[in-house]
Structures are given as C-alpha cells and as structure tokens.
Scaffold this motif. Structure first.
Motif, PDB file in Angstrom:
ATOM      1  N   LEU A   1      18.843   4.380  -0.616  1.00 51.11           N
ATOM      2  CA  LEU A   1      17.920   5.975  -0.750  1.00 51.11           C
ATOM      3  C   LEU A   1      18.236   7.398  -0.368  1.00 51.11           C
ATOM      4  O   LEU A   1      18.720   7.627   0.543  1.00 51.11           O
ATOM      5  CB  LEU A   1      16.557   5.271  -0.821  1.00 51.11           C
ATOM      6  N   PRO A   2      18.207   8.194  -1.311  1.00 50.10           N
ATOM      7  CA  PRO A   2      18.758   9.688  -0.876  1.00 50.10           C
ATOM      8  C   PRO A   2      17.223   9.808  -0.403  1.00 50.10           C
ATOM      9  O   PRO A   2      17.755  11.165   0.576  1.00 50.10           O
ATOM     10  CB  PRO A   2      18.117  10.505  -2.748  1.00 50.10           C
ATOM     11  N   LYS A   3      16.076   9.782   0.621  1.00 53.19           N
ATOM     12  CA  LYS A   3      15.493   9.979   1.252  1.00 53.19           C
ATOM     13  C   LYS A   3      15.708   8.859   2.561  1.00 53.19           C
ATOM     14  O   LYS A   3      15.585   8.007   2.390  1.00 53.19           O
ATOM     15  CB  LYS A   3      13.803   9.912   0.537  1.00 53.19           C
ATOM     16  N   VAL A   4      15.078   9.866   3.462  1.00 52.02           N
ATOM     17  CA  VAL A   4      15.050   8.580   5.056  1.00 52.02           C
ATOM     18  C   VAL A   4      14.016   7.714   5.013  1.00 52.02           C
ATOM     19  O   VAL A   4      12.732   8.274   4.627  1.00 52.02           O
ATOM     20  CB  VAL A   4      15.511   9.806   6.298  1.00 52.02           C
ATOM     21  N   VAL A   5      14.257   6.602   5.482  1.00 50.34           N
ATOM     22  CA  VAL A   5      13.035   5.609   5.625  1.00 50.34           C
ATOM     23  C   VAL A   5      13.172   5.472   7.052  1.00 50.34           C
ATOM     24  O   VAL A   5      14.182   5.231   7.485  1.00 50.34           O
ATOM     25  CB  VAL A   5      13.759   4.283   4.794  1.00 50.34           C
ATOM     26  N   ILE A   6      12.108   5.274   6.933  1.00 47.22           N
ATOM     27  CA  ILE A   6      11.854   5.330   8.854  1.00 47.22           C
ATOM     28  C   ILE A   6      10.996   4.303   9.306  1.00 47.22           C
ATOM     29  O   ILE A   6       9.690   3.887   8.689  1.00 47.22           O
ATOM     30  CB  ILE A   6      11.167   6.176   9.822  1.00 47.22           C
TER      31      ILE A   6
ATOM     32  N   LYS B   1       9.658  14.004   1.436  1.00 46.91           N
ATOM     33  CA  LYS B   1      10.522  14.211   1.770  1.00 46.91           C
ATOM     34  C   LYS B   1      11.064  12.894   2.523  1.00 46.91           C
ATOM     35  O   LYS B   1      12.273  12.922   2.492  1.00 46.91           O
ATOM     36  CB  LYS B   1      10.683  15.109   2.274  1.00 46.91           C
ATOM     37  N   VAL B   2      10.447  11.956   2.844  1.00 47.11           N
ATOM     38  CA  VAL B   2      10.784  11.695   4.015  1.00 47.11           C
ATOM     39  C   VAL B   2      10.304  10.188   3.900  1.00 47.11           C
ATOM     40  O   VAL B   2       8.549   9.916   3.122  1.00 47.11           O
ATOM     41  CB  VAL B   2      10.129  11.532   5.488  1.00 47.11           C
ATOM     42  N   ILE B   3      10.329   8.561   3.961  1.00 44.14           N
ATOM     43  CA  ILE B   3       9.158   7.535   3.626  1.00 44.14           C
ATOM     44  C   ILE B   3       9.021   6.859   5.054  1.00 44.14           C
ATOM     45  O   ILE B   3       9.994   6.492   6.228  1.00 44.14           O
ATOM     46  CB  ILE B   3       9.719   6.787   2.836  1.00 44.14           C
ATOM     47  N   ILE B   4       8.033   6.540   5.494  1.00 41.90           N
ATOM     48  CA  ILE B   4       7.583   5.458   6.577  1.00 41.90           C
ATOM     49  C   ILE B   4       7.361   4.197   6.182  1.00 41.90           C
ATOM     50  O   ILE B   4       6.311   3.771   5.267  1.00 41.90           O
ATOM     51  CB  ILE B   4       6.380   6.326   7.572  1.00 41.90           C
TER      52      ILE B   4
ATOM     53  N   LEU C   1       0.983  -0.988   0.506  1.00 46.59           N
ATOM     54  CA  LEU C   1       0.427   0.097  -0.477  1.00 46.59           C
ATOM     55  C   LEU C   1       1.349   0.870   0.099  1.00 46.59           C
ATOM     56  O   LEU C   1       2.325   1.107   0.748  1.00 46.59           O
ATOM     57  CB  LEU C   1      -1.151   0.121   1.443  1.00 46.59           C
ATOM     58  N   TYR C   2       0.443   2.267  -0.629  1.00 47.46           N
ATOM     59  CA  TYR C   2       1.529   3.565  -0.793  1.00 47.46           C
ATOM     60  C   TYR C   2       0.640   5.166  -1.156  1.00 47.46           C
ATOM     61  O   TYR C   2      -0.936   4.622  -1.305  1.00 47.46           O
ATOM     62  CB  TYR C   2       1.724   3.790  -2.420  1.00 47.46           C
ATOM     63  N   SER C   3       0.949   5.467  -0.059  1.00 50.96           N
ATOM     64  CA  SER C   3      -0.665   7.189   0.104  1.00 50.96           C
ATOM     65  C   SER C   3       1.154   7.869   0.471  1.00 50.96           C
ATOM     66  O   SER C   3       2.016   7.568   0.892  1.00 50.96           O
ATOM     67  CB  SER C   3      -0.950   6.942   0.972  1.00 50.96           C
ATOM     68  N   VAL C   4       0.423   9.088   0.078  1.00 51.40           N
ATOM     69  CA  VAL C   4       1.240  10.367   0.364  1.00 51.40           C
ATOM     70  C   VAL C   4       0.533  11.502   0.911  1.00 51.40           C
ATOM     71  O   VAL C   4      -0.357  11.939   0.733  1.00 51.40           O
ATOM     72  CB  VAL C   4       2.318  10.797  -0.425  1.00 51.40           C
ATOM     73  N   ALA C   5       1.231  11.837   2.442  1.00 52.77           N
ATOM     74  CA  ALA C   5       0.476  13.011   2.951  1.00 52.77           C
ATOM     75  C   ALA C   5       1.687  13.861   3.978  1.00 52.77           C
ATOM     76  O   ALA C   5       2.189  13.256   4.215  1.00 52.77           O
ATOM     77  CB  ALA C   5      -0.660  12.564   3.598  1.00 52.77           C
ATOM     78  N   ASP C   6       1.059  15.039   3.628  1.00 58.14           N
ATOM     79  CA  ASP C   6       2.535  16.030   4.143  1.00 58.14           C
ATOM     80  C   ASP C   6       3.291  16.007   4.014  1.00 58.14           C
ATOM     81  O   ASP C   6       5.025  16.499   4.899  1.00 58.14           O
ATOM     82  CB  ASP C   6       2.181  16.017   5.997  1.00 58.14           C
ATOM     83  N   ARG C   7       4.034  15.356   2.646  1.00 57.86           N
ATOM     84  CA  ARG C   7       5.903  15.185   1.999  1.00 57.86           C
ATOM     85  C   ARG C   7       5.827  13.720   3.123  1.00 57.86           C
ATOM     86  O   ARG C   7       7.343  13.412   2.915  1.00 57.86           O
ATOM     87  CB  ARG C   7       6.432  16.419   2.512  1.00 57.86           C
ATOM     88  N   ILE C   8       4.762  13.361   3.037  1.00 58.84           N
ATOM     89  CA  ILE C   8       5.799  11.425   3.917  1.00 58.84           C
ATOM     90  C   ILE C   8       5.454  10.676   2.764  1.00 58.84           C
ATOM     91  O   ILE C   8       3.447  10.677   2.800  1.00 58.84           O
ATOM     92  CB  ILE C   8       5.221  11.957   5.661  1.00 58.84           C
TER      93      ILE C   8
ATOM     94  N   ARG D   1       5.149   9.998  12.976  1.00 63.16           N
ATOM     95  CA  ARG D   1       4.782  11.459  12.194  1.00 63.16           C
ATOM     96  C   ARG D   1       5.162  12.082  13.122  1.00 63.16           C
ATOM     97  O   ARG D   1       5.372  13.268  11.410  1.00 63.16           O
ATOM     98  CB  ARG D   1       2.929  10.663  12.100  1.00 63.16           C
ATOM     99  N   ASP D   2       5.525  12.337  13.767  1.00 63.54           N
ATOM    100  CA  ASP D   2       5.938  13.167  14.472  1.00 63.54           C
ATOM    101  C   ASP D   2       7.113  13.779  14.128  1.00 63.54           C
ATOM    102  O   ASP D   2       7.547  14.406  13.706  1.00 63.54           O
ATOM    103  CB  ASP D   2       5.537  13.459  15.682  1.00 63.54           C
ATOM    104  N   PHE D   3       7.942  12.439  14.271  1.00 63.86           N
ATOM    105  CA  PHE D   3       9.529  12.806  13.594  1.00 63.86           C
ATOM    106  C   PHE D   3       9.609  13.169  12.701  1.00 63.86           C
ATOM    107  O   PHE D   3      10.527  14.000  12.344  1.00 63.86           O
ATOM    108  CB  PHE D   3       9.740  10.289  14.274  1.00 63.86           C
ATOM    109  N   ALA D   4       8.306  11.416  12.090  1.00 64.30           N
ATOM    110  CA  ALA D   4       8.916  12.445   9.796  1.00 64.30           C
ATOM    111  C   ALA D   4       7.927  13.424   9.951  1.00 64.30           C
ATOM    112  O   ALA D   4       9.001  14.284   9.244  1.00 64.30           O
ATOM    113  CB  ALA D   4       7.797  11.586   9.729  1.00 64.30           C
ATOM    114  N   LEU D   5       7.750  14.606  11.023  1.00 61.79           N
ATOM    115  CA  LEU D   5       7.225  15.711  10.199  1.00 61.79           C
ATOM    116  C   LEU D   5       8.187  16.870  10.745  1.00 61.79           C
ATOM    117  O   LEU D   5       8.495  17.634  10.013  1.00 61.79           O
ATOM    118  CB  LEU D   5       5.808  16.437  10.829  1.00 61.79           C
TER     119      LEU D   5
END
Length: 259
Positions: A98-103, A50-53, A7-14, A194-198
């Motif tokens: 990956l050039p983006k942070v993965v959490i 900007k960030v991936i969970i 599953l894939y979704s994007v919100a608030d640059r996450i 989510r708070d950490f990613a934001l």
C-alpha cells in the motif's frame, strides 16, 4: 465503507479501520478478509487520507481463523483452497505494498493470522497485556503466507523458534523479536498512535513516505512474490492433509491432541 465487519472513518487525514467481529474475537472468515482488503484499498485511493490506523473492536485484536471457517476448509476442493489462500495473500500484500503508511494499534491478543496482520503493518503499537503467537503447527497447519514476511523482520533463528513451537509470547518479546515497534500502556495507546499518525501527516511528505516504503519493500524482499506464490500452494496442500483434519476436529471439539 459499508461492511459491518469493518468500520471505516476519516479525520485529520487519518483513516481508521477497525475489525468489527468482537463476538468472534475478530476471527478471520472470507467476508472479513475481503472487507478489510476493500477498506484498505479505499483508504489508499482517498486523497483525503495520508496515514492509516488499523485496530480492532473488543478485547482481542484477532484470534486468526474462526471455527465455522475452519470447518468449511475441510470440505473445500484443492482449487477452492488455492483461491482462499490467494485472498489471504492479497490482504497481506495489500498492506505491504500500500502506498500509504499503515499503523497497527494492538490492544488485545493477536494469534495466528491475527499475529500476521498485526506484525505486517509498517508500524505496530501494542499494549503490554497483548499476547502474540503463530499457533498453526499445533493444529496440523502451517503459517505459510505470513512466514514470507516474517523472516525479514526476525531472522531465521527467531522465526524457527516461534513458528516451530507455536508458543504464545508477550508484547515485550514481540518487541525484542522486531515483530512490533512500540509497547505502550493501554490508557495511552489511542492518543499515542494518533499523535504518531498526525506527526507523519504534518512533518513528512506523502510522496516521500510512499517512495520510502516502496524502497524498503523492494530492496529487502525482492523475491517476495515468488515466495508468496509457493506459500499459497503449500497453504492449500496442507489443508488437505490428515494432520490438518485431525487437528481442526480436536480444536473444534476442544479435545487435547497428541501428535
């Protein structure tokens, strides 16, 4: 991202990417590995991300390889096993480079390849109830590819302890081993992640995050590619061994095995 396995979704640059095989405990098969790799690359290319969970549906983060997949491995040619091992290598290196942070958000057990997936991420949160472990030796297999990343985190002494015993260990132990970053209560983990990613999105330069991640990877693990190429060959070769065939047969039939 259209695959039902991820599953894939994007919100608030996450970007949130979820393993979606809960009925199989999010176990790996070739389709899941390729779908997850594709989702990570999609997030990497998305200018709105900007960030991936990375998380999982259901009660298990990932149980490693699934039964049907393990059975198929015994029928593979050497070339097919090399190709399959290359695909797993590609998944892990995609996360690592990956050039983006993965959490990682680990809310259930992470075993074998699933443990590798959870601990290779840049930042890993886990609930106290989660168990971790590299159980491959108990099946006549080896954690070849993940071992290339593991020792940089744990050191040789701990790596030998967890890889040679194949024992499961708690989230608190994973934290002590430097495999994960935080242990967070189940009722708080989603909001905490989510708070950490934001916070990263709002307080850090995207370019600086990318360059810092590259700097850490390239300076701490300069020989990684050579190690991974060797691991792929070892991975394929061990799949052809009699011990592997014996271990998988016992695992599938749920029989105890004496080595």
């Amino acid at each position: 991202m259209t695959s039902s396995l991820v599953l894939y979704s994007v919100a608030d640059r996450i970007a949130t990417i979820s393993l979606n095989r809960p009925e199989k405990r999010n176990a790996f098969n070739p389709e899941l590995v390729s779908s997850l790799t594709a989702a990570l690359l999609e997030a990497s290319d998305d200018e709105n991300v900007k960030v991936i969970i990375l998380k999982a549906e259901g009660t298990t983060f990932s149980a490693g390889a699934d039964l049907a997949y393990l059975q198929q491995l015994q029928q593979n040619t050497h070339e097919e096993n090399v190709k399959d091992s290359e695909n797993l290598k590609t998944l892990f290196t995609t996360i690592y480079y990956l050039p983006k942070v993965v959490i990682a958000q680990v809310e259930g057990h992470a075993i074998a390849g699933g443990c590798g997936l959870a601990t290779i991420c840049d930042i890993t949160f886990a609930v106290p109830e989660a168990s971790f472990g590299y159980t491959e030796v108990k099946l006549g297999f080896v954690p070849a590819i993940v071992s290339c990343f593991l020792m940089r985190k744990t050191g040789e002494t701990v790596a030998k302890k967890i890889l040679l015993t194949g024992d499961l260990f708690s989230a608190e132990q994973a934290l002590a081993y430097n495999l994960i970053t935080y242990v967070t209560n189940k009722d708080e983990i989603s909001q905490t992640v989510r708070d950490f990613a934001l916070k990263l999105c709002n307080e850090a330069s995207g370019n600086s995050l990318m360059v810092t991640k590259q700097l850490i990877g390239q300076t701490t693990n300069p020989a990684l590619e050579n190690a991974l190429n060797l691991a792929v060959q070892i991975n394929a070769r061990v799949r052809e061994s009699e011990d592997f065939k014996k271990g998988i047969a016992a695992f599938i039939s749920k029989e105890n095995i004496k080595w």
